[in-house]
Write a protein that holds these residues in place. Structure first.
Motif, mmCIF file in Angstrom:
data_model
loop_
_atom_site.group_PDB
_atom_site.id
_atom_site.type_symbol
_atom_site.label_atom_id
_atom_site.label_comp_id
_atom_site.label_asym_id
_atom_site.label_seq_id
_atom_site.Cartn_x
_atom_site.Cartn_y
_atom_site.Cartn_z
ATOM 1 N N LEU A 77 0.830 -1.215 0.000
ATOM 2 C CA LEU A 77 0.000 0.000 0.000
ATOM 3 C C LEU A 77 0.858 1.256 0.000
ATOM 4 C CD1 LEU A 77 -2.885 -0.925 2.474
ATOM 5 C CD2 LEU A 77 -3.128 -0.361 0.055
ATOM 6 N N VAL A 78 1.912 1.249 0.834
ATOM 7 C CA VAL A 78 2.797 2.421 0.927
ATOM 8 C C VAL A 78 3.486 2.660 -0.413
ATOM 9 C CG1 VAL A 78 4.936 3.269 1.994
ATOM 10 C CG2 VAL A 78 3.142 2.278 3.416
ATOM 11 N N GLN A 79 3.899 1.577 -1.067
ATOM 12 C CA GLN A 79 4.580 1.708 -2.361
ATOM 13 C C GLN A 79 3.596 2.011 -3.493
ATOM 14 O OE1 GLN A 79 6.740 -1.977 -2.824
ATOM 15 N NE2 GLN A 79 8.512 -1.238 -1.662
ATOM 16 N N GLY A 80 2.301 1.918 -3.198
ATOM 17 C CA GLY A 80 1.276 2.165 -4.215
ATOM 18 C C GLY A 80 1.340 1.159 -5.346
ATOM 19 N N ARG A 81 1.677 -0.077 -4.981
ATOM 20 C CA ARG A 81 1.853 -1.116 -5.986
ATOM 21 C C ARG A 81 0.514 -1.472 -6.643
ATOM 22 N NH1 ARG A 81 4.349 -5.993 -3.235
ATOM 23 N NH2 ARG A 81 5.967 -4.543 -2.635
ATOM 24 N N ALA A 82 0.461 -1.343 -7.960
ATOM 25 C CA ALA A 82 -0.744 -1.743 -8.698
ATOM 26 C C ALA A 82 -0.522 -3.176 -9.167
ATOM 27 C CB ALA A 82 -0.970 -0.810 -9.875
ATOM 28 N N ASP A 83 -1.024 -4.102 -8.417
ATOM 29 C CA ASP A 83 -0.766 -5.497 -8.696
ATOM 30 C C ASP A 83 -2.071 -6.214 -9.005
ATOM 31 O OD1 ASP A 83 -0.089 -8.218 -8.510
ATOM 32 O OD2 ASP A 83 1.605 -7.715 -7.224
ATOM 33 N N SER A 95 -4.939 -7.840 -3.824
ATOM 34 C CA SER A 95 -5.704 -6.687 -3.363
ATOM 35 C C SER A 95 -5.184 -6.338 -1.969
ATOM 36 C CB SER A 95 -7.182 -7.047 -3.323
ATOM 37 O OG SER A 95 -7.884 -6.048 -2.646
ATOM 38 N N GLN A 96 -4.309 -5.312 -1.916
ATOM 39 C CA GLN A 96 -3.588 -5.010 -0.677
ATOM 40 C C GLN A 96 -4.511 -4.612 0.479
ATOM 41 O OE1 GLN A 96 -0.405 -5.563 -1.069
ATOM 42 N NE2 GLN A 96 -0.017 -5.267 -3.230
ATOM 43 N N GLY A 97 -5.548 -3.828 0.146
ATOM 44 C CA GLY A 97 -6.447 -3.346 1.201
ATOM 45 C C GLY A 97 -7.179 -4.491 1.882
#
Lengths: 257, 72
Positions: free
Chosen positions: B36-42, B46-48
């Motif tokens: 989430l901190v890195q704003g990784r679009a993966d 689903s990081q959240g």
């Protein structure tokens, strides 16, 4: 994922299997939550873990189901990709969260001495996180060599988990009753059989199976494997707890406490 | 001298299971938080959602660890 066109039957087979998985997970969640009270105090943590596992899996199946529905449109009697992506990769989040718990609950239900259970649980948790974590770079790669390398790396902790379950756990339960030993053996075989499906799916691109033709069998296979590996496994955990209570002669008062 | 499982307090089993949940939840929360901190679009993760469930596990683990009295 490039989605293939599907016949009515193919689409609905996946649709119904995903739907069945949701029902199985949430149904099991209710059972495991309620059934905790039928166990004596020390066996309840294992069933609490089972409840968490099936709840988390149920949520992810609900997301996969929604994604499947929106990824296809019915045109002239056949299902064609709608242009929206089908993301079944919610499974990876699910595995990262639940696989370490699955192995931990097996140790928890055996109620081993602290000196044995704590290090064993940690070894299994770390190995299962490494197994899933090192499989992930290969899963997202289109390069078959990269997939193969990471697949091999993730097999190392998998083999280590098998060693712990078949060697160390057998030693630790040497004095268990025959019924507990039988159930424990069956549970480990269930785990091995269901986990065995995932590497086959992982290797499909290397084996030359076309993505399109594999879609239906993969989704059905993953769903069946997950229902057995999470719900079925949880029921085995419950059966082991009951067998251990029986062997210990647990009184109704202890169960009600 | 170590105690056998039969002699051990039942609450001890809650404590060990709680430790397992704190460990699994902690590892997953860390992975998700870094993502989430890195704003990784993966596309896969689903990081959240991962962070929410991981914190849920930490909560249940904390509750298990907080149990003090044995059942009668």
């Amino acid at each position: 994922m490039n989605l293939p066109n599907l016949s009515l039957g193919e689409y609905e087979l996946v649709y119904n299997m995903l739907s069945l998985a949701i029902a199985a997970m949430f149904g099991s969640f209710v059972f495991f939550t309620v059934a905790q009270k039928q166990l004596t105090y020390k066996y309840r943590p294992a069933l609490i873990m089972s409840s968490l596992v099936v709840f988390i899996a149920g949520y992810h199946y609900w997301r996969i189901f929604n994604s499947w529905e929106s990824a296809y449109t019915l045109i002239d009697g056949a299902y064609k990709p709608s242009g929206k992506p089908f993301n079944d990769a919610y499974r990876y989040v699910d595995w990262l969260l639940t696989v370490p718990l699955l192995v931990a609950e097996l140790v928890a239900v055996l109620a081993l001495s602290r000196e044995v259970r704590t290090p064993m649980m940690f070894k299994l948790i770390i190995a299962s996180v490494l197994m899933i974590g090192t499989g992930y770079p290969g899963e997202i790669s289109a390069d078959t060599t990269v997939r193969g390398v990471w697949g091999f790396v993730s097999t190392i902790p998998f083999v280590y988990i098998l060693y712990i379950l078949w060697v160390e756990l057998n030693k630790a339960t040497a004095d268990a009753s025959p019924r507990v030993k039988k159930l424990l053996g069956d549970t480990k075989l269930l785990l091995l059989a269901t986990w065995g499906f995932y590497p086959i799916a992982y290797l499909m691109p290397q084996l030359g199976v076309a993505a399109g033709s594999a879609t239906v069998s993969l989704q059905v296979g993953y769903s069946v494997a997950d229902i057995l590996a999470k719900c079925g496994y949880g029921f085995m955990i419950y059966a082991i707890a009951q067998a251990k209570m029986e062997a210990e002669g647990a009184s109704p008062a202890e169960v009600a406490a | 001298m170590s105690r056998s499982a039969a002699q051990e307090s039942p609450t001890g089993h809650y404590h060990t299971a709680g430790l397992a949940l704190l460990t699994v939840g902690g590892i997953n929360a860390l992975i998700a938080a870094v993502g989430l901190v890195q704003g990784r679009a993966d596309g896969f993760i689903s990081q959240g959602v991962m962070l929410t469930f991981a914190l849920g596990m930490v909560g249940v683990g904390g509750w298990m660890r907080s149990r003090r009295a044995d059942a009668p």
